[in-house]
Write an enzyme that holds these catalytic residues in place. Structure first.
Site, short mmCIF file in Angstrom:
data_model
loop_
_atom_site.label_atom_id
_atom_site.label_comp_id
_atom_site.label_asym_id
_atom_site.label_seq_id
_atom_site.Cartn_x
_atom_site.Cartn_y
_atom_site.Cartn_z
CG ASP A 162 17.34 171.58 38.63
OD1 ASP A 162 17.71 172.34 39.69
OD2 ASP A 162 18.11 171.69 37.65
CG ASN B 118 22.34 174.42 32.65
OD1 ASN B 118 22.55 172.62 32.07
ND2 ASN B 118 23.38 174.75 32.43
NE ARG C 293 15.01 180.78 41.02
CZ ARG C 293 15.86 179.66 40.39
NH1 ARG C 293 17.16 180.03 40.24
NH2 ARG C 293 15.05 179.28 39.07
CG HIS D 18 18.94 170.55 42.83
ND1 HIS D 18 20.12 169.49 42.20
CD2 HIS D 18 18.50 171.25 42.71
CE1 HIS D 18 20.64 170.60 41.42
NE2 HIS D 18 19.52 171.61 41.50
#
Length: 419
Positions: free
Chosen positions: A301, A274, A61, A57
């Site tokens: 993440d 988040n 970009r 994960h």
């Protein structure tokens, strides 16, 4: 053909041995292994060889947001953290729901020396309105799908995706968040959000969608993977589902068992991600779930943002980088405290994520890929965000004292990183 000889290397089991690689494979393992024309790396009986780490994960970009990160710089960060494989989430620009974008990522990944696996969207355009072309995905080698960062709001559409996954073999992963519950919140809803006077993100958002996804998967016998678990409620839901035989796996990131939302009191947006940092009861629950195996994988993440984007605490985008600190955090917080063994670390940072993502098994044995991470478990260091290989420096571990890190990464028989 290139040969590397790792002398006096300590394996995760504690055994000391020699490991010879030839080309992209492990040629031989044993105390008597030797070869005069090999490049010798003496591990001195103290450096460990772990199977190459895998992070299922990350956000690189690329395409479209390469001022934050690109596939090449993201790969450099991964290699510096000991990773030989990563899986990239699809919320790029354009999103990963078409052949051109998938081929672009695959072709650029080929130049990095490590395995970079694109994850494709569940829905077309990641809009949550119609399922993407799963049959096309299969012809392109896609094995995992997700609308990460923008959860599939329509439960029936998510159920259909899960139902199809039973026959097509695609793994559906879910970013568990109800955006109506979040309703503009930017940090965990609790005492800290009240002290700061900012809108909080209620943990019910994560718990509710975690329960929904598990119920949907159970209804059709599908696999479901829950992303970045951060609450004690989600842990309890997942543990119960596993006990009931639901085909659920899950992951968390090091910051969720290391920090709490107290970090936000300094109003530094580098501590905003988040799901957000939660409270001490959540941190303890995440830690325990890693220890007892309820949580299958450690991920990062890895979510790069520029310093300019992170400058304003209230308006900054969520996300932190983590590839270069993940292993160190696990060693510092869980291994050196006696909560995990190195075999456990290898399981949650290599074996399980590779298996869940559909990557071939790694083993430090003859005939297996020469993909491994050389680790100095006792090396003490302090995280300097300005020395990170990522384009972005938004590290939640900046300034933290660590014990242990990857000092060399070997992928496909090549040394791709050395400290």
């Amino acid at each position: 053909m290139k040969r590397l000889l790792f002398k006096n290397a300590r394996l995760a089991s504690g055994k000391i041995t020699n490991v010879l690689t030839e080309g992209s494979l492990i040629k031989a393992v044993g105390e008597s292994v030797n070869l005069a024309d090999a490049e010798i790396i003496d591990c001195e009986g103290r450096l460990y060889l772990l199977n190459g780490l895998c992070d299922m994960h990350v956000h690189f970009r690329d395409p479209g947001q390469t001022h934050k990160e690109d596939i090449l710089t993201g790969a450099d960060a991964a290699k510096a953290g000991g990773f030989t494989a990563v899986a990239c989430m699809p919320n790029t620009t354009p999103v990963v729901d078409n052949e051109d974008t998938i081929r672009y990522i695959q072709n650029k990944a080929d130049k990095t020396g490590i395995d970079i696996v694109p994850i494709a969207c569940v829905t077309k355009g990641m809009k949550g309105e119609a399922l993407a072309d799963f049959d096309k995905y299969l012809t392109l080698g896609i094995k995992v799908i997700s609308d990460d960062g923008r959860p599939v709001k329509n439960a029936e559409l998510m159920r259909q995706a899960l139902e199809k996954s039973v026959s097509n073999g695609l793994l559906v992963t879910s970013h568990c968040e109800d955006l109506d519950i979040i309703n503009g919140g930017i940090i965990n809803k609790g005492e800290v959000s009240r002290t700061l006077g900012v809108k909080g993100m209620d943990r019910a958002s994560e718990d509710y969608i975690t329960a929904r996804e598990i119920a949907l998967a159970a209804s059709c016998g599908a696999r479901i993977h829950i992303c970045h678990v951060s609450t004690k409620g989600s842990v309890n839901i997942i543990r119960a589902a596993k006990r009931d035989g639901v085909k659920v796996t899950c992951e968390t990131a090091p910051h969720y068992f290391t920090f709490t939302d107290d970090k936000l009191l300094k109003r530094d947006a580098d501590y905003r991600m988040n799901p957000p940092l939660r409270e001490e009861s959540d941190r303890k629950a995440i830690e325990q779930a890693v220890i007892d195996g309820t949580i299958d994988c450690i991920v990062t993440d890895h979510a790069p943002h520029t310093a300019e984007e992170k400058a304003d605490f209230l308006t900054a985008p969520n996300g932190v980088v983590g590839l270069e600190t993940s292993l160190a955090a696990v060693l510092t917080k869980l291994y050196h405290t006696g909560k995990l063994s190195l075999l456990d670390v290898e399981r949650i940072m290599s074996k399980n994520p590779r298996s869940i993502t559909g990557l071939p098994e790694l083993k430090i044995d003859e005939g297996y890929p020469a993909d491994f991470t050389v680790v100095d478990t006792d090396l003490e260091w302090t995280v300097d965000k300005d020395k990170l290989h990522s384009k972005s420096k938004n590290s939640v571990f900046k300034g933290e004292h660590m014990k242990g890190r990857a000092v060399m990464t070997v992928s496909k028989g090549e040394i791709v990183y050395s400290l």
